[in-house]
Design a protein around this motif. Structure first.
Motif, mmCIF file in Angstrom:
data_model
loop_
_atom_site.group_PDB
_atom_site.id
_atom_site.type_symbol
_atom_site.label_atom_id
_atom_site.label_comp_id
_atom_site.label_asym_id
_atom_site.label_seq_id
_atom_site.Cartn_x
_atom_site.Cartn_y
_atom_site.Cartn_z
ATOM 1 N N SER A 1 31.794 48.008 38.068
ATOM 2 C CA SER A 1 32.414 47.448 39.277
ATOM 3 C C SER A 1 32.272 48.350 40.495
ATOM 4 O O SER A 1 32.473 47.905 41.630
ATOM 5 C CB SER A 1 33.896 47.204 39.020
ATOM 6 N N LYS B 1 43.435 44.758 42.054
ATOM 7 C CA LYS B 1 42.475 43.688 42.339
ATOM 8 C C LYS B 1 43.107 42.304 42.259
ATOM 9 O O LYS B 1 42.732 41.385 42.986
ATOM 10 C CB LYS B 1 41.303 43.783 41.366
ATOM 11 N N GLU C 1 42.011 50.580 42.305
ATOM 12 C CA GLU C 1 41.465 49.372 42.921
ATOM 13 C C GLU C 1 41.345 48.249 41.895
ATOM 14 O O GLU C 1 41.572 47.076 42.213
ATOM 15 C CB GLU C 1 40.095 49.675 43.536
#
Length: 269
Positions: free
Chosen positions: A202, A212, A208
């Protein structure tokens, strides 16, 4: 990964993290059996729920961790965790590569079980009966022993407990020091995985990935809560078992589970 799968992985983490049976081996099997796709978030999840297990130790031994008058206790933990921090950073990619192959993990599980069958007889004359008597030198040596757990299937708990007993600690004191040492070790690994590591597929940081989606946040929270509650119970259970029976029950358990996993991954995958 759905909520039930996240719950099961967290349950396994909480039960096995502080037992000398390898939480990694158990999570690899559960993930495979239930068909959990190993994407970046799943990899992160399996590491980040260690935070809940960390809090379990702090909660059970809060007087120890928050007694700031005993500065030497913190110095010993810091010195003992340095080997794992350095070697873990150097071999992070190689460790992750081994996680993709469950056969070596099953073999190491069996070999570790054989060692646990004889560990009580090997160290019968301990000289250290309380944590305060552990020197900084001995703490560092135990820290190097802990590094053996970088080979998935070894068990961080087993490696550090055996290291403690080799340094003259009683099995009870060795187990408790293993719990204490787990806090900075696992905290460092968790923080690295969440805040510093960039995941290959990713190209995102751990935090993060968590932020997400609302689903990822929910799974992260559920995983840590479950791991915390179950780890508290597992630690209490483990201490009572080693007081009464030593490490042989865990040795036989590792051998049986290892043989099962070896058969499963050899013939059914």
């Amino acid at each position: 990964m759905n909520t039930l799968q996240a719950f099961l992985i967290a349950l396994i983490e909480g039960i096995t993290e502080y037992l000398p049976v390898s939480s990694t081996a158990h999570m690899v099997f559960v993930s495979s059996y239930f068909g959990i796709q190993e994407d970046d978030f799943v990899k992160l999840f399996q590491v980040s729920i260690q935070f809940g297990a960390i809090l379990a130790v702090v909660a059970l031994y809060w007087k120890k961790f928050f007694d700031f008058s005993k500065f030497n206790f913190y110095v010993k933990l810091i010195c003992a965790v340095i080997p794992a921090l350095v070697l873990g950073k150097l071999f992070d990619d190689k460790i992750e590569a081994v996680l993709g192959d469950p056969i070596p993990i099953a073999i190491v599980l069996i070999l570790g079980g054989i060692i646990l069958l004889f560990i009580d007889n090997r160290f019968q004359n301990p000289t250290i009966v309380k944590e305060e008597d552990i020197t900084i030198k001995k703490a560092v040596v135990i820290g190097f022993w802990q590094c053996l757990a970088m080979m998935p299937g070894t068990s961080r708990s087993a490696a550090s407990i055996i290291g403690g007993m080799q340094q003259g600690l009683t099995r009870h004191v060795a187990a408790e020091f293993s719990f204490f040492l787990a806090v900075p070790t696992m905290m460092a690994v968790t923080c690295y995985s969440v805040f510093l590591k960039t995941y290959e597929s990713s190209q995102m940081k751990g935090y993060e990935l968590i932020l997400k989606s609302n689903e990822n946040i929910q799974l992260f929270l559920i995983g840590n809560v479950v791991a915390f509650i179950v780890a508290v119970l597992a630690i209490k259970f483990f201490i009572e078992i080693i007081k009464k029976y030593g490490f042989k029950p865990w040795g036989w358990y590792r051998i049986i589970v290892g043989l099962f996993l070896l058969t499963y991954f050899s013939y059914y995958k």
